[in-house]
Each structure stands twice: as structure tokens, then as C-alpha cells.
Design a protein around this motif. Structure first.
Motif, mmCIF file in Angstrom:
data_model
loop_
_atom_site.group_PDB
_atom_site.id
_atom_site.type_symbol
_atom_site.label_atom_id
_atom_site.label_comp_id
_atom_site.label_asym_id
_atom_site.label_seq_id
_atom_site.Cartn_x
_atom_site.Cartn_y
_atom_site.Cartn_z
ATOM 1 N N ALA A 46 3.226 12.228 -5.740
ATOM 2 C CA ALA A 46 2.320 12.644 -4.670
ATOM 3 C C ALA A 46 1.671 11.442 -3.995
ATOM 4 C CB ALA A 46 1.243 13.581 -5.233
ATOM 5 N N GLY A 47 1.288 10.447 -4.782
ATOM 6 C CA GLY A 47 0.700 9.243 -4.202
ATOM 7 C C GLY A 47 1.677 8.511 -3.309
ATOM 8 N N GLY A 48 2.922 8.399 -3.741
ATOM 9 C CA GLY A 48 3.936 7.732 -2.930
ATOM 10 C C GLY A 48 4.205 8.474 -1.633
ATOM 11 N N VAL A 49 4.307 9.781 -1.703
ATOM 12 C CA VAL A 49 4.534 10.581 -0.504
ATOM 13 C C VAL A 49 3.321 10.488 0.423
ATOM 14 C CG1 VAL A 49 4.833 12.945 0.357
ATOM 15 C CG2 VAL A 49 6.192 12.134 -1.579
ATOM 16 N N ALA A 50 2.129 10.561 -0.140
ATOM 17 C CA ALA A 50 0.905 10.509 0.667
ATOM 18 C C ALA A 50 0.776 9.184 1.417
ATOM 19 C CB ALA A 50 -0.319 10.733 -0.217
ATOM 20 N N LEU A 51 1.153 8.092 0.784
ATOM 21 C CA LEU A 51 1.060 6.797 1.460
ATOM 22 C C LEU A 51 1.854 6.792 2.759
ATOM 23 C CD1 LEU A 51 1.263 4.032 -1.280
ATOM 24 C CD2 LEU A 51 -0.541 4.370 0.410
ATOM 25 N N GLU A 52 3.003 7.410 2.753
ATOM 26 C CA GLU A 52 3.829 7.428 3.962
ATOM 27 C C GLU A 52 3.464 8.572 4.900
ATOM 28 O OE1 GLU A 52 6.258 5.427 5.552
ATOM 29 O OE2 GLU A 52 5.116 4.135 4.227
ATOM 30 N N PRO A 97 -4.286 3.135 7.393
ATOM 31 C CA PRO A 97 -4.350 1.826 8.063
ATOM 32 C C PRO A 97 -3.911 0.689 7.130
ATOM 33 C CG PRO A 97 -6.537 2.488 7.395
ATOM 34 C CD PRO A 97 -5.616 3.639 7.063
ATOM 35 N N VAL A 98 -2.663 0.736 6.734
ATOM 36 C CA VAL A 98 -2.088 -0.268 5.838
ATOM 37 C C VAL A 98 -0.859 -0.835 6.550
ATOM 38 C CG1 VAL A 98 -1.036 -0.649 3.567
ATOM 39 C CG2 VAL A 98 -2.875 1.017 3.812
ATOM 40 N N GLU A 99 -0.649 -2.139 6.434
ATOM 41 C CA GLU A 99 0.511 -2.780 7.056
ATOM 42 C C GLU A 99 1.759 -1.977 6.674
ATOM 43 O OE1 GLU A 99 3.780 -4.896 8.055
ATOM 44 O OE2 GLU A 99 3.340 -4.748 5.936
ATOM 45 N N PRO A 100 2.548 -1.534 7.660
ATOM 46 C CA PRO A 100 3.633 -0.574 7.408
ATOM 47 C C PRO A 100 4.654 -1.003 6.355
ATOM 48 C CG PRO A 100 3.211 -0.737 9.758
ATOM 49 C CD PRO A 100 2.376 -1.805 9.097
ATOM 50 N N HIS A 101 5.064 -2.270 6.348
ATOM 51 C CA HIS A 101 6.077 -2.691 5.366
ATOM 52 C C HIS A 101 5.511 -2.670 3.940
ATOM 53 C CE1 HIS A 101 7.825 -4.283 9.113
ATOM 54 N NE2 HIS A 101 8.963 -3.938 8.520
ATOM 55 N N LEU A 102 4.262 -3.074 3.794
ATOM 56 C CA LEU A 102 3.641 -3.041 2.457
ATOM 57 C C LEU A 102 3.360 -1.607 2.025
ATOM 58 C CD1 LEU A 102 1.257 -6.112 2.752
ATOM 59 C CD2 LEU A 102 3.411 -5.954 1.499
ATOM 60 N N ARG A 103 2.976 -0.767 2.987
ATOM 61 C CA ARG A 103 2.747 0.643 2.672
ATOM 62 C C ARG A 103 4.046 1.286 2.194
ATOM 63 N NH1 ARG A 103 1.148 3.109 7.635
ATOM 64 N NH2 ARG A 103 3.318 3.715 7.889
ATOM 65 N N LEU A 104 5.148 1.012 2.884
ATOM 66 C CA LEU A 104 6.441 1.568 2.478
ATOM 67 C C LEU A 104 6.850 1.037 1.106
ATOM 68 C CD1 LEU A 104 8.964 3.233 3.044
ATOM 69 C CD2 LEU A 104 9.926 1.225 4.201
ATOM 70 N N ALA A 105 6.645 -0.250 0.862
ATOM 71 C CA ALA A 105 7.001 -0.826 -0.447
ATOM 72 C C ALA A 105 6.197 -0.156 -1.561
ATOM 73 C CB ALA A 105 6.767 -2.329 -0.447
ATOM 74 N N ALA A 106 4.894 0.039 -1.336
ATOM 75 C CA ALA A 106 4.052 0.692 -2.347
ATOM 76 C C ALA A 106 4.482 2.142 -2.548
ATOM 77 C CB ALA A 106 2.582 0.615 -1.949
ATOM 78 N N VAL A 132 -1.813 -3.575 -5.616
ATOM 79 C CA VAL A 132 -1.904 -4.882 -4.949
ATOM 80 C C VAL A 132 -1.254 -4.802 -3.570
ATOM 81 C CG1 VAL A 132 -1.077 -7.271 -5.031
ATOM 82 C CG2 VAL A 132 -2.093 -6.230 -7.065
ATOM 83 N N LEU A 133 -0.108 -4.153 -3.469
ATOM 84 C CA LEU A 133 0.556 -4.009 -2.168
ATOM 85 C C LEU A 133 -0.327 -3.280 -1.164
ATOM 86 C CD1 LEU A 133 4.171 -3.080 -3.354
ATOM 87 C CD2 LEU A 133 3.462 -5.206 -2.218
ATOM 88 N N VAL A 134 -0.974 -2.212 -1.595
ATOM 89 C CA VAL A 134 -1.864 -1.461 -0.698
ATOM 90 C C VAL A 134 -3.077 -2.320 -0.329
ATOM 91 C CG1 VAL A 134 -3.377 0.552 -0.531
ATOM 92 C CG2 VAL A 134 -1.078 0.802 -1.474
ATOM 93 N N LEU A 135 -3.641 -3.004 -1.295
ATOM 94 C CA LEU A 135 -4.814 -3.849 -1.007
ATOM 95 C C LEU A 135 -4.470 -4.952 -0.002
ATOM 96 C CD1 LEU A 135 -7.729 -4.698 -1.583
ATOM 97 C CD2 LEU A 135 -6.842 -6.079 -3.487
ATOM 98 N N VAL A 136 -3.375 -5.638 -0.239
ATOM 99 C CA VAL A 136 -2.948 -6.683 0.699
ATOM 100 C C VAL A 136 -2.631 -6.069 2.054
ATOM 101 C CG1 VAL A 136 -1.157 -8.417 1.166
ATOM 102 C CG2 VAL A 136 -2.160 -8.245 -1.124
ATOM 103 N N GLY A 137 -1.992 -4.909 2.046
ATOM 104 C CA GLY A 137 -1.681 -4.221 3.297
ATOM 105 C C GLY A 137 -2.916 -3.834 4.087
#
Length: 123
Positions: free
Chosen positions: A44-50, A55-64, A114-119
Motif C-alpha cells: 500500500a505504501g509503494g502504491v500510494a507513493l506513486e 511533492p517528491v522528486e519523481p525518479h526518487l519517488r518511483l525508486a522508493a 532515505v529515498l523519499v527524504l532526499v526526494g
């Protein structure tokens, strides 16, 4: 009426040792179900991120998101393997084994964070 060990699935678990105290088997089952709930939360968290356009950098959001979904696929494997290993140990009166995949799962969740935070910071 009791079920014979040769009729219970998986046989590689139930055919070994002696029947443990039911309370221990039920606790093992609750742990299995907790891992399944964890898998659902990771998925659910992975689906929700996308899906939520955060407001997270798209490539990092997709990676997370991909990482969380992959971990959500791995968690039920941990549930099944962990349940079987613990049940065999209970039946054979051996010490309980450590979870097989908990380290990689914890590291993966930390990496996704970390990916979401950096994003968030680079956006």
C-alpha cells in the motif's frame, strides 16, 4: 477427532517431531499473520507513493515505490519460511530460528525512507 500428520500441509513441517503445545503454534500463526499485514502495508505504501502525486522528486519517488512493492512481495516469503522454520523447531523441541529475511526487509524500508527524504529535499 485429530488429523493425522500425513494429511496436514505442509507435510515437511507436520511429519517431524511431536505436536507442540497449541499455544505456541497459535503464537507462530499470529507472527505469520503479522508478516502478511506488514506485506500489505508495504504494498500500500509503494502504491500510494506513486498514486498520490506527492511533492517528491519523481525518479526518487518511483525508486522508493518500487522498493516498497518489492519488499511487500518479499514479506510473505518471510512469513511462510519463518512460520515453517519456527513450527519445525517447536515440533523438534529446538530453539526458535531467527527470521530469515528481516535484515534485508529492515534495510529496504530504511532505504525507501532515505529515498523519499532526499526526494523531498531536492524537489
Amino acid at each position: 477427532m485429530t488429523t493425522s500428520p500425513d494429511r496436514r500441509f505442509p507435510r515437511r513441517v507436520y511429519a517431524r517431531g511431536t505436536e507442540p503445545d497449541g499455544r505456541f503454534s497459535l503464537a507462530n500463526e499470529r507472527t505469520f499473520l503479522a508478516w502478511v499485514r506488514t506485506a500489505l502495508a508495504l504494498l500500500a505504501g509503494g502504491v500510494a507513493l506513486e498514486a498520490l502525486h506527492l511533492p517528491v522528486e519523481p525518479h526518487l519517488r518511483l525508486a522508493a515505490a518500487v522498493l516498497l512493492i518489492a519488499l511487500g512481495i518479499l514479506a510473505p516469503v518471510q512469513a511462510w519460511v519463518g512460520w515453517a522454520r519456527a513450527e519445525r523447531a517447536l515440533r523438534e523441541r529446538r530453539p526458535l530460528p531467527a527470521p530469515a529475511f528481516s535484515g534485508p526487509l529492515a534495510a529496504g524500508v530504511a532505504l525507501a525512507g532515505v529515498l523519499v527524504l532526499v526526494g523531498l529535499l531536492v524537489r
